[in-house]
Enzyme design. Sequence first.
Site, PDB file in Angstrom:
ATOM      1  N   SER A 112       9.921  16.091   6.553  1.00 23.09           N
ATOM      2  CA  SER A 112       9.421  14.759   6.206  1.00 23.09           C
ATOM      3  C   SER A 112       8.086  14.926   5.501  1.00 23.09           C
ATOM      4  O   SER A 112       7.338  15.866   5.778  1.00 23.09           O
ATOM      5  CB  SER A 112       9.214  13.949   7.479  1.00 23.09           C
ATOM      6  N   SER A 113       7.771  13.981   4.615  1.00 22.90           N
ATOM      7  CA  SER A 113       6.513  14.094   3.865  1.00 22.90           C
ATOM      8  C   SER A 113       5.285  13.930   4.763  1.00 22.90           C
ATOM      9  O   SER A 113       4.164  14.223   4.339  1.00 22.90           O
ATOM     10  CB  SER A 113       6.471  13.067   2.728  1.00 22.90           C
ATOM     11  N   CYS A 114       5.485  13.513   6.026  1.00 21.50           N
ATOM     12  CA  CYS A 114       4.330  13.371   6.917  1.00 21.50           C
ATOM     13  C   CYS A 114       3.787  14.721   7.383  1.00 21.50           C
ATOM     14  O   CYS A 114       2.774  14.778   8.075  1.00 21.50           O
ATOM     15  CB  CYS A 114       4.635  12.480   8.106  1.00 21.50           C
ATOM     16  N   TYR A 141       5.324  14.151  15.413  1.00 25.76           N
ATOM     17  CA  TYR A 141       6.522  14.398  14.591  1.00 25.76           C
ATOM     18  C   TYR A 141       6.228  15.451  13.525  1.00 25.76           C
ATOM     19  O   TYR A 141       7.032  16.369  13.293  1.00 25.76           O
ATOM     20  CB  TYR A 141       6.934  13.074  13.948  1.00 25.76           C
ATOM     21  N   LYS A 145       7.968  19.059  12.833  1.00 28.50           N
ATOM     22  CA  LYS A 145       8.591  19.328  11.522  1.00 28.50           C
ATOM     23  C   LYS A 145       7.993  20.573  10.875  1.00 28.50           C
ATOM     24  O   LYS A 145       8.706  21.346  10.227  1.00 28.50           O
ATOM     25  CB  LYS A 145       8.444  18.110  10.609  1.00 28.50           C
ATOM     26  N   HIS A 184      11.748   2.009  10.130  1.00 29.28           N
ATOM     27  CA  HIS A 184      10.780   2.166   9.051  1.00 29.28           C
ATOM     28  C   HIS A 184      10.608   0.829   8.328  1.00 29.28           C
ATOM     29  O   HIS A 184      11.334  -0.122   8.566  1.00 29.28           O
ATOM     30  CB  HIS A 184      11.254   3.248   8.078  1.00 29.28           C
TER      31      HIS A 184
HETATM   32  O1  GFB Z   1       7.853   3.030   7.255  1.00 23.59           O
HETATM   33  P1  GFB Z   1       6.718   3.131   8.199  1.00 23.59           P
HETATM   34  O2  GFB Z   1       6.969   2.720   9.590  1.00 23.59           O
HETATM   35  O3  GFB Z   1       6.209   4.608   8.242  1.00 23.59           O
HETATM   36  O4  GFB Z   1       5.502   2.245   7.652  1.00 23.59           O
HETATM   37  P2  GFB Z   1       5.114   5.559   7.573  1.00 23.59           P
HETATM   38  C1  GFB Z   1       5.065   2.289   6.335  1.00 23.59           C
HETATM   39  C2  GFB Z   1       4.016   1.220   6.113  1.00 23.59           C
HETATM   40  O5  GFB Z   1       4.635  -0.060   6.168  1.00 23.59           O
HETATM   41  C3  GFB Z   1       2.873   1.194   7.120  1.00 23.59           C
HETATM   42  C4  GFB Z   1       3.879  -0.927   6.999  1.00 23.59           C
HETATM   43  O6  GFB Z   1       1.670   0.923   6.441  1.00 23.59           O
HETATM   44  C5  GFB Z   1       3.265   0.021   8.019  1.00 23.59           C
HETATM   45  O7  GFB Z   1       2.157  -0.584   8.660  1.00 23.59           O
HETATM   46  N1  GFB Z   1       4.716  -1.978   7.555  1.00 23.59           N
HETATM   47  C6  GFB Z   1       4.609  -3.295   7.255  1.00 23.59           C
HETATM   48  C7  GFB Z   1       5.721  -1.846   8.461  1.00 23.59           C
HETATM   49  N2  GFB Z   1       5.474  -4.023   7.971  1.00 23.59           N
HETATM   50  C8  GFB Z   1       6.183  -3.147   8.722  1.00 23.59           C
HETATM   51  C9  GFB Z   1       7.250  -3.312   9.671  1.00 23.59           C
HETATM   52  O8  GFB Z   1       7.703  -4.411   9.974  1.00 23.59           O
HETATM   53  N3  GFB Z   1       7.749  -2.173  10.228  1.00 23.59           N
HETATM   54  C10 GFB Z   1       7.259  -0.920   9.916  1.00 23.59           C
HETATM   55  N4  GFB Z   1       7.820   0.152  10.482  1.00 23.59           N
HETATM   56  N5  GFB Z   1       6.234  -0.753   9.041  1.00 23.59           N
HETATM   57  C11 GFB Z   1       6.487   7.212   9.007  1.00 23.59           C
HETATM   58  C12 GFB Z   1       6.106   8.261   9.983  1.00 23.59           C
HETATM   59  O9  GFB Z   1       5.290   6.827   8.476  1.00 23.59           O
HETATM   60  O10 GFB Z   1       7.278   7.638   7.927  1.00 23.59           O
HETATM   61  C13 GFB Z   1       7.168   9.224  10.239  1.00 23.59           C
HETATM   62  O11 GFB Z   1       5.632   7.623  11.143  1.00 23.59           O
HETATM   63  C14 GFB Z   1       7.937   9.648   9.000  1.00 23.59           C
HETATM   64  O12 GFB Z   1       6.639  10.332  10.855  1.00 23.59           O
HETATM   65  C15 GFB Z   1       8.340   8.470   8.174  1.00 23.59           C
HETATM   66  O13 GFB Z   1       7.161  10.518   8.223  1.00 23.59           O
HETATM   67  C16 GFB Z   1       9.006   8.835   6.870  1.00 23.59           C
HETATM   68  O14 GFB Z   1       5.477   5.856   6.157  1.00 23.59           O
HETATM   69  O15 GFB Z   1       3.735   5.075   7.802  1.00 23.59           O
END
Ligand code: GFB
Length: 316
Positions: A112-114, A141, A145, A184
Amino acid sequence: MTFVVGLDDPVFVAGHRGLVGSAIVRRLEAEGHRNVLTATRSELDLRDQGAVAGWLSANQPRAVYLVAGTVGGILANSTRPAEFLYDNLMIHANVIEAARHAGVERLLYLGSSCIYPRLADQPIVESALLTGALEPTNEAYAVAKIAGIKMCDAYRSQYGCRFISAMPTNLYGPNDNFDLRSSHVLPALIRKFDDARRSGEGAVTVWGTGTPRREFLHVDDLASACVFLMEHYDQPGQINIGYGEDVAISDLAGMVRDVVHPTAEIVYDSTKPDGTPRKLLDSTRLQELGWRPSIGLEQGVASTYEWYLQHAGELR
Ligand code: GFB
């Protein structure tokens, strides 16, 4: 150095029920593969070392796509770090070690890119790995990874295993997780706007400030890249798989709103975390091998919403 997987050769997709694994199975079957091996969680718990060793030894796959794991969005990552570490470390370690013993010829491990530092230079090149501190919301995570990448490299250098690592950007598409506690952002927004449309709600809450930027790749493109890499790539270290452009979360929210519930107002909840400010991958190495994505974000959002509408009943 092309690796040809015959259409009758056994190929194991570990994690076939998930977003990525299901797309890889679709892709392999569309290419005519007749011997794609899968195992459900009740048939094979990938965290169980003995079970995994026995299964691989009995089934003797030629190639393995290691795309199983405990995954989730920013909230799940930050509230369940023990599960993200334990499950993923165990799954990677068990499958990689069992693949070595079973004589698997090629294994593709997906990260994952994280894994990259929170404040890595953008776009992020592969050599940025381990050059800075990780994003705290997904450190557990990311550590698991990174361990998987290092395992593939160590097995290559010590045992000669031809195991490769690929790092995708944020993914979306059919069979995604639409549960708001663990999803996500892209499936979460589809669900939130659709729920609001159905209930006549005029406003939708988006977490954070809307300013973070993310790169989104449709999972069918990811599957095509994985199959391509299995056949054409055989090097240590990880290779990035990205779309090539990113958008602000506010832009994504506007895009989903326009498709799902055009009259809705977007409200930001800045008590929720933003996570890393930006993570755009540099996918030059993959492009130089000859692979390109084909599904644009607007098209991908529309088709994923169509899929969601057809399956929403099962997902609720
Ligand atoms: O997709 P996401 O949960 O993961 O969140 P990350 C991306 C951005 O979207 C963050 C915002 O800035 C969230 O605050 N966001 C806005 C939301 N509304 C929402 C919502 O309703 N739900 C969610 N989930 N986000 C993950 C990592 O990071 O990405 C993992 O935690 C992994 O480890 C994955 O790498 C690909 O992009 O921030």
